[in-house]
Design a protein around this motif. Structure first.
Motif, mmCIF file in Angstrom:
data_model
loop_
_atom_site.group_PDB
_atom_site.id
_atom_site.type_symbol
_atom_site.label_atom_id
_atom_site.label_comp_id
_atom_site.label_asym_id
_atom_site.label_seq_id
_atom_site.Cartn_x
_atom_site.Cartn_y
_atom_site.Cartn_z
ATOM 1 N N ILE A 236 -4.876 -11.082 -8.311
ATOM 2 C CA ILE A 236 -4.230 -10.392 -9.426
ATOM 3 C C ILE A 236 -3.447 -9.147 -8.999
ATOM 4 N N PRO A 237 -3.910 -8.331 -8.021
ATOM 5 C CA PRO A 237 -3.076 -7.186 -7.596
ATOM 6 C C PRO A 237 -1.720 -7.620 -7.040
ATOM 7 N N GLN A 238 -1.724 -8.723 -6.256
ATOM 8 C CA GLN A 238 -0.448 -9.203 -5.713
ATOM 9 C C GLN A 238 0.477 -9.688 -6.824
ATOM 10 N N ILE A 239 -0.088 -10.343 -7.834
ATOM 11 C CA ILE A 239 0.737 -10.822 -8.951
ATOM 12 C C ILE A 239 1.365 -9.642 -9.696
ATOM 13 N N LEU A 240 0.579 -8.603 -9.937
ATOM 14 C CA LEU A 240 1.098 -7.413 -10.615
ATOM 15 C C LEU A 240 2.192 -6.740 -9.791
ATOM 16 N N PHE A 241 2.011 -6.720 -8.468
ATOM 17 C CA PHE A 241 3.028 -6.122 -7.599
ATOM 18 C C PHE A 241 4.319 -6.926 -7.642
ATOM 19 N N VAL A 242 4.211 -8.248 -7.635
ATOM 20 C CA VAL A 242 5.392 -9.111 -7.706
ATOM 21 C C VAL A 242 6.137 -8.885 -9.019
ATOM 22 N N ILE A 243 5.391 -8.754 -10.114
ATOM 23 C CA ILE A 243 6.025 -8.510 -11.420
ATOM 24 C C ILE A 243 6.799 -7.193 -11.398
ATOM 25 N N GLY A 244 6.153 -6.129 -10.926
ATOM 26 C CA GLY A 244 6.820 -4.831 -10.870
ATOM 27 C C GLY A 244 8.044 -4.853 -9.986
ATOM 28 N N LEU A 245 7.951 -5.508 -8.825
ATOM 29 C CA LEU A 245 9.085 -5.586 -7.903
ATOM 30 C C LEU A 245 10.229 -6.391 -8.512
#
Length: 774
Positions: A655-664
């Motif tokens: 989930i942290p990686q998914i949130l980072f991808v969304i923000g990027l």
């Protein structure tokens, strides 16, 4: 499978009813109450979370009895709501809200009636999520898929049904979901009875809602011998044509004119004037005695003119009188067809049924001698257009239009003369900022004249010559007009606001930035990033407004801006009182629950704010607001549903990686979106639609994962917190629509994107350690 189909049906009903109520309120009041409908819908979802949290065991022990009742209640309340809120004892009037406590009570009562179907419908969905939390990802996917389908159905049905019937029709979908949950005799009987009531209601209720007494249509119908001759439902609203033997229209007419002014029939869209049809031919001197005749006099050798969404056949006849063959861009089919067969013109006309930006932003070798824009601003509307996006009156559109002019061609814009001076000065600001962007001197390319009620501003592609300035002075002297730029001290029309000429001179001169900063109203030229031409309020000058105008007068003067602020504050207070405080009291003894509030509030806010921005950006791509809204909402919900469905195979630690991808992705979108829009603007419609879907879909796919994955994290350790997460997400979604609009008005859409990216990124530390411990 039956529970999935029932969720699909009630999701169709909720989103369809929400959009239909927006149409009802836009017709009876003004478009600002779109925020009310959205906020009440989200409020229902948030409240359902609190209700489930408090009475969780009660509902779950009777789940098969409660769910059909909730479906039937939702459907019946949707069917009856349009009729009830338009009754004499409950309908309110926007312009009286700040002067009558009784009107505020009626607004509150309307909100309660509309709240019922949303809270019961959301309660049914929330109970599904709570009772069947082991398949939350699939249920959430059907929820989003049903919402997407409801949006598509709304776009299709809005061209076939009037607002009142449309709102009630969606209630039938919720009713049909009841027997899918519990198929027994009592459920069948209750469902049949509800359907009968629904059909009877559709038969007796009016197709058109009550209209505010202050809307132009209501005022027009007070004139003797005036009646509605045609009513047509459109995706943009309700179109009505009124016929009259008393209404005349004189656009920018000289007070020296003593001839006959032609009678007109007027087409209204959502009870607002849209287009006027002249019922009789007038003498050519009538057209030659208006400010709009000036560009034709100065460009007597020209032959081609482009009229962008004109408001009257007057502008077409004007071009004909001066030997031009006008080309008209008109998006509404009924108006376009009527103009094609209109018998009272002085010459030919070419009609292009299209949205204006679609023509203006398409690379074309076709050039025009005159490009005429519709009149900006509207007298007597109490600032009700303050938060209406208008992509015609932006520097971006003006720049594109300038490039479509012949070398000696004129770009023609106009506005009403208001007091205190706002829309007229903003139009001058728009023109001067456009010329400076082109690195041209405003005083060399700009002409401006006015009557007592109309300002005309012209931009010439090539520098003005002395003969053109001299002819303009003579034109003004003959007809009693006033020359604003270049300034002439001989004034024929006295204005109530004596600062108008002085501020105009400052805007045109090198004092532009100081004038923008120091003038008490917002005169900054609108752009595609903040396309609010009619927004004039500066929050930093609020004390000045109250001291000069008084609170009652100023709120009336700029009512549209304050309605959204009031909506936001009310939603914020209700959110705190109805969800945060009860939740903290109930679960105050539980540890580590605060991350749930922060996580689900952040993704709720960010998702809805991104939806608002994507719709606005897609309008620029597709040049069709209705199509843009439909494609964006459907794409977001469909691909979010796919992401939700597949989230069950994603490890919680991801989930942290998914949130980072969304923000990027949001950051990259904000950087590249303008270049993408400019690059594909000349492509065929199908390719542009595909580009919109391809641009949105990856982000929607990942955004659809974060809610169900968050729910899975709660299920692992605190399953009783599921209703709270559902409620928090819903309540902060309530704030998203007004907050996104306020942020866009004050700072721009790029700042809304930045804030959304921050919200998603801020969730990473909330779930980083927890996702690895589960």
């Amino acid at each position: 499978m039956r529970e999935k189909i029932s969720i699909l049906l009630i999701s169709i009903a909720i989103i369809g009813f929400q959009l239909a109520i927006v149409n009802v309120l836009s017709y009876s009041q003004w478009h600002h109450f779109a925020y009310l409908a959205v906020s009440i819908a989200m409020l229902g979802f948030g409240s359902s979370g609190v209700i489930i949290a408090i009475w969780r065991n009660f509902f779950l022990s009777r789940i098969l009895f409660v769910l059909p009742i909730l479906f039937l209640t939702t459907g019946l309340s949707m069917i009856l709501a349009p009729l009830v809120i338009n009754s004499d004892w409950l309908r309110f009037d926007t312009l009286l809200l700040f002067s009558s406590f009784n009107q505020l009570l009626k607004l509150f009562g309307t909100s309660i009636i509309l709240f019922i179907p949303f809270v019961t419908g959301a309660l049914a969905i929330g109970l599904f999520f709570t009772a069947y939390n082991h398949q939350i990802n699939k249920l959430y996917a059907y929820n989003l898929g049903g919402s997407a389908l409801g949006g598509v159905l709304m776009i299709w049905l809005s061209n076939e049904l009037f607002p009142m019937h449309l709102a009630s029709i969606f209630g039938l979908a919720a009713v049909l979901g009841a027997p899918l949950i519990r198929f027994n005799k009592s459920t069948i009987v209750l469902t049949t009875l509800t359907l009968v009531i629904g059909l009877l209601t559709l038969c007796i209720q009016p197709s058109i809602p009550f209209t505010s007494q202050y809307k132009p249509l209501s005022k027009a119908l007070l004139i003797p011998d005036t009646e509605v001759s045609k009513q047509t439902p459109l995706s943009k609203g309700t179109l009505e044509l009124i016929t009259s033997n008393s209404i005349r229209q004189a656009n920018g007419l000289s007070l020296n004119y003593i001839g006959k002014v032609p009678l007109v029939d007027i087409a209204f869209l959502n009870a607002q004037p849209y287009f006027a049809f002249e019922k009789e031919k007038s003498d050519s001197s009538f057209y030659q005695s208006t400010v709009y005749a000036l560009p034709y006099l100065l460009n007597s050798n020209g032959k081609t003119s482009l009229h962008i969404q004109p408001s009257s056949t007057f502008f077409i006849s004007l071009a004909n009188v001066f030997g031009y063959t006008p080309n008209v861009i008109e998006p509404i089919e009924f108006i376009a067809d009527s103009l094609t067969n209109y018998p009272l013109l002085y010459g030919g006309v070419n009609i292009k049924q299209s949205y204006p930006r679609q023509i203006l932003h398409k690379s074309s070798k076709e050039k025009w001698d005159i490009i005429s824009f519709p009149t900006a601003g509207n007298t007597g509307n109490s600032g009700l257009n303050a938060l209406m996006e208008d992509y015609l009156f932006t520097t971006n559109t003006a720049l594109n239009s300038f490039n479509l002019l012949e070398d000696g061609g004129f770009l023609v814009l106009s506005s009403v003369m208001d007091n205190p001076a706002r829309s007229n000065l903003k139009l001058i600001s728009l023109v001067t900022e456009t010329l400076r962007t082109l690195q041209l001197e405003p005083h060399q390319h700009m002409l401006s004249i006015r009557t007592w009620n109309t300002l005309l501003v012209m931009i010439k592609r090539s520098p003005l010559n002395l003969d053109e300035i001299s002819n303009t002075r003579e034109f003004c002297k003959t007809l009693g007009f006033d020359l604003v730029h270049p300034y002439d001290s001989s004034q024929h029309n006295i204005l109530m606001d004596e600062n108008f000429q002085h501020i105009s001179n400052l805007l045109i001169a090198d004092s532009y930035n100081n004038c923008i900063t120091n003038y008490p109203f917002n005169l900054r030229a609108p752009s595609d990033n903040s396309p609010y031409f009619s927004q004039f309020v500066k929050l930093s000058h609020f004390k000045y407004y109250i001291n000069v105008f008084g609170f009652d007068s100023f709120t009336y003067l700029e009512l549209g801006y304050f309605i959204v602020w009031v909506s936001f504050i009310i939603c914020l207070i209700i959110s705190l009182v109805a969800i945060i405080i009860p939740s903290l009291v109930k679960y105050r003894s539980e540890d580590k629950a605060y991350w749930i509030y922060l996580y689900f509030s952040s993704i709720g806010l960010a998702y809805m704010m991104l939806e608002v921005v994507f719709i606005q950006k897609s309008i620029l791509t597709l040049n069709n607001p209705i199509m843009a809204s439909s494609i964006v909402i459907s794409s977001l919900l469909c691909f979010s549903a796919v992401g939700s469905y597949l989230s069950s195979i994603i490890k919680l630690s991801r989930i942290p990686q998914i949130l980072f991808v969304i923000g990027l992705y949001i950051i990259l979108y904000s950087i590249l979106s303008d270049n993408i829009i400019n690059h594909i603007s000349s492509y065929d419609l199908g390719i542009r639609i595909l580009c919109v879907v391809v641009t949105i879909s990856p982000l929607a796919f990942f955004m659809g994962m974060v809610f169900p994955i968050g729910m899975r994290m709660i299920t692992k350790r605190s399953p009783n917190q599921i209703p709270i997460a559902w409620g928090v997400n819903g309540f902060f979604s309530v704030l998203a629509a007004p907050l996104a609009t306020i942020t866009a008005v004050e700072y721009g859409f790029y700042q809304v994107l930045a804030f959304s990216a921050i919200l998603y990124m801020a969730c990473i530390p909330l779930v980083y350690k927890r996702s690895r411990l589960l």
